[in-house]
Design a protein around this motif. Sequence first.
Motif, PDB file in Angstrom:
ATOM      1  N   ALA A  81       0.393  -1.305  -0.034  1.00 11.71           N
ATOM      2  CA  ALA A  81       0.191  -0.034   0.426  1.00 11.71           C
ATOM      3  C   ALA A  81       0.656   1.446  -0.168  1.00 11.71           C
ATOM      4  CB  ALA A  81      -1.133  -0.453   1.314  1.00 11.71           C
ATOM      5  N   SER A  82       2.017   1.080   0.452  1.00 13.17           N
ATOM      6  CA  SER A  82       2.712   2.518   0.970  1.00 13.17           C
ATOM      7  C   SER A  82       4.091   1.431   1.756  1.00 13.17           C
ATOM      8  CB  SER A  82       2.281   3.304   1.440  1.00 13.17           C
ATOM      9  OG  SER A  82       2.673   2.761   3.426  1.00 13.17           O
ATOM     10  N   GLY A  83       5.344   2.540   0.774  1.00 13.48           N
ATOM     11  CA  GLY A  83       6.683   2.332   1.453  1.00 13.48           C
ATOM     12  C   GLY A  83       7.395   1.287   0.353  1.00 13.48           C
ATOM     13  N   ALA A  84       8.314   0.976   0.211  1.00 13.28           N
ATOM     14  CA  ALA A  84       9.111  -0.161  -0.597  1.00 13.28           C
ATOM     15  C   ALA A  84       9.731  -0.740   0.731  1.00 13.28           C
ATOM     16  CB  ALA A  84      10.409   1.081  -0.654  1.00 13.28           C
ATOM     17  N   PHE A  85      10.029  -2.607   0.162  1.00 10.68           N
ATOM     18  CA  PHE A  85      10.506  -3.677   0.819  1.00 10.68           C
ATOM     19  C   PHE A  85      11.229  -4.666  -0.022  1.00 10.68           C
ATOM     20  CE2 PHE A  85       6.136  -2.217   2.643  1.00 10.68           C
ATOM     21  CZ  PHE A  85       6.438  -2.214   3.956  1.00 10.68           C
ATOM     22  N   LYS A  86      12.088  -5.048   0.214  1.00 14.23           N
ATOM     23  CA  LYS A  86      12.813  -6.344   0.228  1.00 14.23           C
ATOM     24  C   LYS A  86      12.210  -7.748   0.381  1.00 14.23           C
ATOM     25  CE  LYS A  86      17.883  -3.965  -0.292  1.00 14.23           C
ATOM     26  NZ  LYS A  86      18.724  -3.933   0.483  1.00 14.23           N
ATOM     27  N   ALA A  87      11.575  -7.994  -0.585  1.00 16.57           N
ATOM     28  CA  ALA A  87      11.119  -9.032   0.004  1.00 16.57           C
ATOM     29  C   ALA A  87      11.943 -10.071  -1.185  1.00 16.57           C
ATOM     30  CB  ALA A  87       9.708  -9.573  -0.980  1.00 16.57           C
ATOM     31  N   SER A  88      11.726 -11.206   0.204  1.00 17.25           N
ATOM     32  CA  SER A  88      12.372 -12.794  -0.865  1.00 17.25           C
ATOM     33  C   SER A  88      10.874 -14.130   0.047  1.00 17.25           C
ATOM     34  CB  SER A  88      13.181 -13.465   0.620  1.00 17.25           C
ATOM     35  OG  SER A  88      13.939 -14.434   0.452  1.00 17.25           O
ATOM     36  N   ILE A  89      11.458 -15.276  -1.337  1.00 15.21           N
ATOM     37  CA  ILE A  89      10.364 -15.959  -1.229  1.00 15.21           C
ATOM     38  C   ILE A  89      10.842 -17.322  -2.101  1.00 15.21           C
ATOM     39  CG2 ILE A  89       7.965 -16.553  -2.567  1.00 15.21           C
ATOM     40  CD1 ILE A  89       7.230 -13.605  -2.584  1.00 15.21           C
ATOM     41  N   ASP A  90      11.246 -18.909  -1.238  1.00 16.30           N
ATOM     42  CA  ASP A  90      11.903 -19.310  -1.657  1.00 16.30           C
ATOM     43  C   ASP A  90      12.963 -18.612  -2.350  1.00 16.30           C
ATOM     44  OD1 ASP A  90      11.531 -22.336  -1.167  1.00 16.30           O
ATOM     45  OD2 ASP A  90      10.739 -22.179  -3.679  1.00 16.30           O
ATOM     46  N   GLY A  91      14.001 -17.659  -1.590  1.00 15.66           N
ATOM     47  CA  GLY A  91      15.242 -17.539  -1.993  1.00 15.66           C
ATOM     48  C   GLY A  91      15.213 -16.152  -3.365  1.00 15.66           C
ATOM     49  N   SER A  92      13.882 -15.987  -4.032  1.00 13.91           N
ATOM     50  CA  SER A  92      13.423 -15.048  -5.213  1.00 13.91           C
ATOM     51  C   SER A  92      13.175 -13.867  -4.020  1.00 13.91           C
ATOM     52  CB  SER A  92      12.725 -15.884  -5.811  1.00 13.91           C
ATOM     53  OG  SER A  92      12.592 -16.536  -6.399  1.00 13.91           O
ATOM     54  N   LYS A  93      14.245 -12.997  -4.358  1.00 15.58           N
ATOM     55  CA  LYS A  93      14.299 -11.924  -4.228  1.00 15.58           C
ATOM     56  C   LYS A  93      13.590 -10.631  -5.231  1.00 15.58           C
ATOM     57  CE  LYS A  93      18.199 -13.049  -1.179  1.00 15.58           C
ATOM     58  NZ  LYS A  93      17.465 -13.335  -0.436  1.00 15.58           N
ATOM     59  N   GLN A  94      12.743  -9.587  -4.697  1.00 15.26           N
ATOM     60  CA  GLN A  94      12.354  -8.480  -5.578  1.00 15.26           C
ATOM     61  C   GLN A  94      11.856  -7.440  -4.218  1.00 15.26           C
ATOM     62  OE1 GLN A  94      11.763  -8.327  -8.442  1.00 15.26           O
ATOM     63  NE2 GLN A  94      11.898  -6.220  -7.925  1.00 15.26           N
TER      64      GLN A  94
END
Length: 113
Positions: A60-73
């Motif tokens: 909804a707002s902000g910025a995040f480094k996401a990791s799912i099962d080793g994939s990052k975005q």
Amino acid sequence: MPDTPLFYLDNETDWEDLGDGVTRKICGYDDKIMLVKVKFEAGAIGSLHKHYHSQVTYVASGAFKASIDGSKQILRAGDCFYAPPNDIHGVLCTEAGVLVDVFSPMRADFIAV
């Protein structure tokens, strides 16, 4: 049917402090689905974890480094991610913001008894 109102009014709902710069509001649920808003301070971490629920998360707002099962975005407002059941996932908040999580089935572990 759980004790959840038909209408959720944000200004009438308190944030639940989860510690370390993370708070949440449970917006509504039944046994099949749940929507939760999670607010992060910059630098706060949604630790790597897994669960049997399907999860879709909207930034909804902000910025995040996401990791799912080793994939990052890196994700920003308007972006989403899908965490399949039992995949390890988590986030690092790089710019204070809010995530909107949808779980199926609902997260019974989030409901205070």
